[in-house]
Design a protein around this motif. Structure first.
Motif, PDB file in Angstrom:
ATOM      1  N   VAL A 119       0.851  -1.185   0.000  1.00  0.00           N
ATOM      2  CA  VAL A 119       0.000   0.000   0.000  1.00  0.00           C
ATOM      3  C   VAL A 119       0.887   1.235   0.000  1.00  0.00           C
ATOM      4  O   VAL A 119       1.777   1.372   0.843  1.00  0.00           O
ATOM      5  N   ARG A 120       0.642   2.123  -0.953  1.00  0.00           N
ATOM      6  CA  ARG A 120       1.398   3.372  -1.019  1.00  0.00           C
ATOM      7  C   ARG A 120       0.779   4.362  -0.043  1.00  0.00           C
ATOM      8  O   ARG A 120      -0.399   4.683  -0.154  1.00  0.00           O
ATOM      9  N   CYS A 121       1.576   4.849   0.881  1.00  0.00           N
ATOM     10  CA  CYS A 121       1.047   5.709   1.941  1.00  0.00           C
ATOM     11  C   CYS A 121       1.800   7.036   2.037  1.00  0.00           C
ATOM     12  O   CYS A 121       3.021   7.093   1.866  1.00  0.00           O
ATOM     13  N   PHE A 122       1.040   8.091   2.327  1.00  0.00           N
ATOM     14  CA  PHE A 122       1.583   9.383   2.712  1.00  0.00           C
ATOM     15  C   PHE A 122       1.442   9.503   4.223  1.00  0.00           C
ATOM     16  O   PHE A 122       0.387   9.173   4.780  1.00  0.00           O
ATOM     17  N   LEU A 123       2.468   9.992   4.871  1.00  0.00           N
ATOM     18  CA  LEU A 123       2.393  10.271   6.302  1.00  0.00           C
ATOM     19  C   LEU A 123       1.777  11.654   6.472  1.00  0.00           C
ATOM     20  O   LEU A 123       2.300  12.644   5.940  1.00  0.00           O
ATOM     21  N   GLU A 147       9.488   3.989  12.299  1.00  0.00           N
ATOM     22  CA  GLU A 147       8.666   2.852  12.720  1.00  0.00           C
ATOM     23  C   GLU A 147       7.866   2.298  11.550  1.00  0.00           C
ATOM     24  O   GLU A 147       7.793   1.086  11.343  1.00  0.00           O
ATOM     25  N   VAL A 148       7.264   3.190  10.775  1.00  0.00           N
ATOM     26  CA  VAL A 148       6.464   2.748   9.637  1.00  0.00           C
ATOM     27  C   VAL A 148       7.341   2.071   8.588  1.00  0.00           C
ATOM     28  O   VAL A 148       6.935   1.102   7.944  1.00  0.00           O
ATOM     29  N   ALA A 149       8.558   2.571   8.421  1.00  0.00           N
ATOM     30  CA  ALA A 149       9.464   2.004   7.419  1.00  0.00           C
ATOM     31  C   ALA A 149       9.794   0.551   7.702  1.00  0.00           C
ATOM     32  O   ALA A 149      10.206  -0.188   6.789  1.00  0.00           O
ATOM     33  N   ASN A 150       9.609   0.107   8.938  1.00  0.00           N
ATOM     34  CA  ASN A 150       9.882  -1.290   9.289  1.00  0.00           C
ATOM     35  C   ASN A 150       8.739  -2.223   8.936  1.00  0.00           C
ATOM     36  O   ASN A 150       8.879  -3.449   9.072  1.00  0.00           O
ATOM     37  N   LEU A 151       7.608  -1.671   8.499  1.00  0.00           N
ATOM     38  CA  LEU A 151       6.449  -2.497   8.147  1.00  0.00           C
ATOM     39  C   LEU A 151       6.552  -2.895   6.674  1.00  0.00           C
ATOM     40  O   LEU A 151       6.608  -2.039   5.791  1.00  0.00           O
ATOM     41  N   SER A 152       6.549  -4.175   6.426  1.00  0.00           N
ATOM     42  CA  SER A 152       6.932  -4.706   5.112  1.00  0.00           C
ATOM     43  C   SER A 152       5.996  -4.330   3.980  1.00  0.00           C
ATOM     44  O   SER A 152       6.426  -4.193   2.829  1.00  0.00           O
ATOM     45  N   GLN A 153       4.698  -4.163   4.265  1.00  0.00           N
ATOM     46  CA  GLN A 153       3.734  -3.977   3.181  1.00  0.00           C
ATOM     47  C   GLN A 153       3.390  -2.513   2.919  1.00  0.00           C
ATOM     48  O   GLN A 153       2.576  -2.214   2.059  1.00  0.00           O
ATOM     49  N   ILE A 154       3.991  -1.614   3.670  1.00  0.00           N
ATOM     50  CA  ILE A 154       3.720  -0.184   3.488  1.00  0.00           C
ATOM     51  C   ILE A 154       4.880   0.469   2.744  1.00  0.00           C
ATOM     52  O   ILE A 154       6.037   0.350   3.149  1.00  0.00           O
ATOM     53  N   GLU A 155       4.550   1.144   1.656  1.00  0.00           N
ATOM     54  CA  GLU A 155       5.523   1.931   0.906  1.00  0.00           C
ATOM     55  C   GLU A 155       5.265   3.399   1.220  1.00  0.00           C
ATOM     56  O   GLU A 155       4.237   3.951   0.824  1.00  0.00           O
ATOM     57  N   VAL A 156       6.187   4.007   1.934  1.00  0.00           N
ATOM     58  CA  VAL A 156       6.028   5.419   2.283  1.00  0.00           C
ATOM     59  C   VAL A 156       6.444   6.247   1.064  1.00  0.00           C
ATOM     60  O   VAL A 156       7.627   6.380   0.765  1.00  0.00           O
ATOM     61  N   VAL A 157       5.449   6.804   0.382  1.00  0.00           N
ATOM     62  CA  VAL A 157       5.740   7.523  -0.861  1.00  0.00           C
ATOM     63  C   VAL A 157       5.879   9.022  -0.656  1.00  0.00           C
ATOM     64  O   VAL A 157       6.328   9.738  -1.554  1.00  0.00           O
ATOM     65  N   GLY A 158       5.470   9.529   0.514  1.00  0.00           N
ATOM     66  CA  GLY A 158       5.578  10.963   0.712  1.00  0.00           C
ATOM     67  C   GLY A 158       4.907  11.440   1.979  1.00  0.00           C
ATOM     68  O   GLY A 158       4.528  10.646   2.846  1.00  0.00           O
ATOM     69  N   LEU A 159       4.757  12.759   2.054  1.00  0.00           N
ATOM     70  CA  LEU A 159       4.119  13.415   3.194  1.00  0.00           C
ATOM     71  C   LEU A 159       2.882  14.162   2.710  1.00  0.00           C
ATOM     72  O   LEU A 159       2.814  14.614   1.567  1.00  0.00           O
ATOM     73  N   MET A 160       1.913  14.316   3.603  1.00  0.00           N
ATOM     74  CA  MET A 160       0.689  15.046   3.282  1.00  0.00           C
ATOM     75  C   MET A 160       0.389  16.031   4.396  1.00  0.00           C
ATOM     76  O   MET A 160       0.655  15.762   5.572  1.00  0.00           O
ATOM     77  N   THR A 161      -0.165  17.183   4.016  1.00  0.00           N
ATOM     78  CA  THR A 161      -0.670  18.121   5.016  1.00  0.00           C
ATOM     79  C   THR A 161      -1.849  18.887   4.443  1.00  0.00           C
ATOM     80  O   THR A 161      -2.058  18.910   3.222  1.00  0.00           O
ATOM     81  N   MET A 162      -2.597  19.504   5.348  1.00  0.00           N
ATOM     82  CA  MET A 162      -3.705  20.381   4.980  1.00  0.00           C
ATOM     83  C   MET A 162      -3.433  21.748   5.596  1.00  0.00           C
ATOM     84  O   MET A 162      -3.162  21.857   6.791  1.00  0.00           O
ATOM     85  N   ALA A 163      -3.501  22.769   4.769  1.00  0.00           N
ATOM     86  CA  ALA A 163      -3.262  24.132   5.257  1.00  0.00           C
ATOM     87  C   ALA A 163      -4.528  24.691   5.895  1.00  0.00           C
ATOM     88  O   ALA A 163      -5.638  24.267   5.571  1.00  0.00           O
ATOM     89  N   PRO A 164      -4.382  25.645   6.777  1.00  0.00           N
ATOM     90  CA  PRO A 164      -5.569  26.278   7.377  1.00  0.00           C
ATOM     91  C   PRO A 164      -6.304  27.142   6.363  1.00  0.00           C
ATOM     92  O   PRO A 164      -5.752  27.534   5.329  1.00  0.00           O
ATOM     93  N   LYS A 165      -7.552  27.427   6.660  1.00  0.00           N
ATOM     94  CA  LYS A 165      -8.346  28.320   5.814  1.00  0.00           C
ATOM     95  C   LYS A 165      -8.125  29.750   6.302  1.00  0.00           C
ATOM     96  O   LYS A 165      -8.561  30.107   7.393  1.00  0.00           O
ATOM     97  N   LEU A 166      -7.452  30.528   5.492  1.00  0.00           N
ATOM     98  CA  LEU A 166      -7.132  31.899   5.871  1.00  0.00           C
ATOM     99  C   LEU A 166      -7.694  32.866   4.839  1.00  0.00           C
ATOM    100  O   LEU A 166      -7.825  32.529   3.661  1.00  0.00           O
ATOM    101  N   GLU A 167      -8.017  34.053   5.296  1.00  0.00           N
ATOM    102  CA  GLU A 167      -8.595  35.050   4.390  1.00  0.00           C
ATOM    103  C   GLU A 167      -7.615  35.417   3.286  1.00  0.00           C
ATOM    104  O   GLU A 167      -7.994  35.575   2.130  1.00  0.00           O
ATOM    105  N   ARG A 168      -6.351  35.549   3.648  1.00  0.00           N
ATOM    106  CA  ARG A 168      -5.308  35.815   2.654  1.00  0.00           C
ATOM    107  C   ARG A 168      -4.579  34.508   2.356  1.00  0.00           C
ATOM    108  O   ARG A 168      -3.822  34.006   3.179  1.00  0.00           O
TER     109      ARG A 168
END
Length: 234
Positions: A119-123, A147-168
Motif C-alpha cells: 500500500v502506497r502511503c503518505f504520512l 517505525e512505519v518504514a519497518n512495516l513490510s507492506q507499506i511503501e512510504v511515498v511521501g508526506l501530506m498536510t492540509m493548510a488552514p483556511k485563511l482570508e489571505r
C-alpha cells in the motif's frame, strides 16, 4: 459534464503558470479529482472525462462507488481512517494519504499482508498545529517514519498536510514550505525506505502556492466540480 471540462481547463492553465513561476515541469504534478461529494453517476462522468486519479474520504460512500467503478482509475483514500474501516480500504485503494498513527499503520500492514499487496502511503503531518486537523506533529515525524518504514507492506511515498483556511491565501505558504523542509529532513536519514519523493498538499483554494512550494500531488474538488459540490471546499 461541460462544467468539469471548463473547470479543468482553468486549473490546467493555473498549474502551468505556477510551474513556470518556479521553473518546474507541469508533468511532475498529479491531480486527484476529489469525488467524495459526488454520486455514482457523477463520479463515472469524472472518469469518463479522462481523470485517472480519484479521491474519496468516507468509506461508507466510497465502497459502493468502487464496487461499480473500481476497475477504472486509481483510487486514493484521502480522509481520516479508523482502524475498523481498514479492511474495507485495503485492496480497493492504491493510495492512502492519511497515515497518522502507528496503530493504524500496523492494521494497514496486517490487512495488506493478508492480501499479499503493498500500500502506497503518505504520512499526514499537522504542520499548522490546528486542533481540528489530524496528523502527527512535525517533531514526531522522524520517529514515526522510522517505525512505519519497518512495516513490510507499506511503501512510504511521501508526506501530506492540509493548510488552514485563511482570508489571505498567501499566508498558508509557510505551511507548505515547512512540509518541504520535513521531506528533505527525512531524506537525509539515508533510509532507502524513506526516500519520500512526493508531497500531497494543496486544494482548490491554495493549490497554486502548494505547487510553488513543491507539491507533487494536489487534491481538487470544488474548483473542478463546483456545480456538483455537496459541501466542503476541496
Amino acid at each position: 459534464m461541460n462544467e468539469l471540462n471548463y473547470g479543468w481547463d482553468q486549473v490546467r492553465t493555473r498549474i502551468h503558470e505556477a510551474c513556470h513561476r518556479v521553473g518546474r515541469d507541469p508533468q511532475d504534478l498529479h491531480v486527484v479529482a476529489v469525488t467524495k461529494y459526488l454520486d455514482l453517476e457523477e463520479t463515472k462522468q469524472v472518469l469518463d472525462t479522462g481523470f485517472v486519479h480519484v479521491g474519496e474520504s468516507r468509506v461508507q460512500d466510497a465502497v459502493p462507488k468502487w464496487k461499480n467503478l473500481g476497475n477504472r482509475g486509481i483510487w486514493h483514500f484521502i480522509g481520516h481512517l479508523q482502524r475498523n474501516k481498514v479492511k474495507d480500504v485495503i485492496g480497493r485503494f492504491q493510495y492512502l494519504h492519511s497515515l497518522d498513527r502507528f496503530s493504524l499503520a500496523e492494521e494497514v500492514n496486517k490487512r495488506a499482508l493478508q492480501k499479499e499487496i503493498n500500500v502506497r502511503c503518505f504520512l499526514q503531518v499537522n504542520v499548522s498545529g490546528e486542533e481540528s486537523k489530524y496528523g502527527i506533529s512535525p517533531n514526531q515525524l522522524d520517529e514515526f517514519a522510522k517505525e512505519v518504514a519497518n512495516l513490510s507492506q507499506i511503501e512510504v511515498v511521501g508526506l501530506m498536510t492540509m493548510a488552514p483556511k485563511l482570508e489571505r491565501t498567501e499566508e498558508v505558504r509557510p505551511v507548505f514550505r515547512e512540509l518541504k523542509r520535513l521531506q528533505q529532513r527525512l531524506q537525509k536519514l539515508d533510509n532507502p525506505r524513506l526516500q519520500v519523493p512526493h508531497l500531497s498538499m494543496g486544494m482548490s483554494q491554495d493549490f497554486d502556492i502548494a505547487i510553488e512550494e513543491g507539491a507533487t500531488w494536489i487534491r481538487l474538488g470544488s474548483i473542478l466540480v463546483g456545480g456538483y459540490k455537496r459541501g466542503g471546499n476541496l
